[in-house]
Scaffold this active site. Sequence first.
Site, short mmCIF file in Angstrom:
data_model
loop_
_atom_site.label_atom_id
_atom_site.label_comp_id
_atom_site.label_asym_id
_atom_site.label_seq_id
_atom_site.Cartn_x
_atom_site.Cartn_y
_atom_site.Cartn_z
N GLU A 105 -0.83 1.78 -82.98
CA GLU A 105 -0.97 2.02 -84.41
C GLU A 105 0.37 1.98 -85.15
OE1 GLU A 105 -3.77 2.30 -85.94
OE2 GLU A 105 -5.13 2.45 -84.22
N ARG A 108 9.75 -2.18 -83.85
CA ARG A 108 9.98 -1.28 -84.98
C ARG A 108 10.75 -2.03 -86.07
NH1 ARG A 108 6.78 0.87 -82.33
NH2 ARG A 108 6.67 3.04 -81.60
#
Length: 206
Positions: free
Chosen positions: A59, A105
């Site tokens: 997620e 990220r």
Amino acid sequence: MVSLSTWFRYAAHKFEYSISLTWKKYNVGQINSTELTDAIWKNFFQGKLTFTHWTKGGEAMAPIVSPTGGALLVRKLANLSPTQVFVGDVVLLQDPEKSDDLIIRRLAALEGYEMVSSDEKDEPFVLEKDQCWVLADNQALKPKEARDSRLFGPVPMTDILGRVIYSLRTAVDHGPVENSGIAMNQDAPVLAVELDVEEMAKNNKT
């Protein structure tokens, strides 16, 4: 059909990467001075500027990365400096907590940035040389769930393996990754030449 100007831009990026990669190998003693020229041309003619990474999903980087996983096209970066990676770029890096794993990220800050917490109890600090701060895109997650720099702190730039430039979630759901404007301009010719969606979809392991 790739235009001639795009091919020239791609070739320039590839030559720059070949020189940077070869010089790095020379500096650490992997090759000697007599092998420099041959190594540069070998990297230029035989190497690629991208590789495919298969992710299990999650997620943290939704919707760029599907919760069920997918294939990512990652651009190689020989020189991990503020002139090669930028705030806003999505990067593939070694997991700071699990060295055998990789995570995706977004770069939120680079060396020299002052980091100020929303919690007044935390003292501001400045990111040191070759450090960066990475965050998950999914802001609904708490730091422990997002597993980003809010949890594990600054990350060494050397942990970055490349910039994610294309995401294939399924065979019909895919597209370029929204990075910083500078990065997307630099990566456009690389995508035009090296992107093969059919190959990514065929080899997608999810």
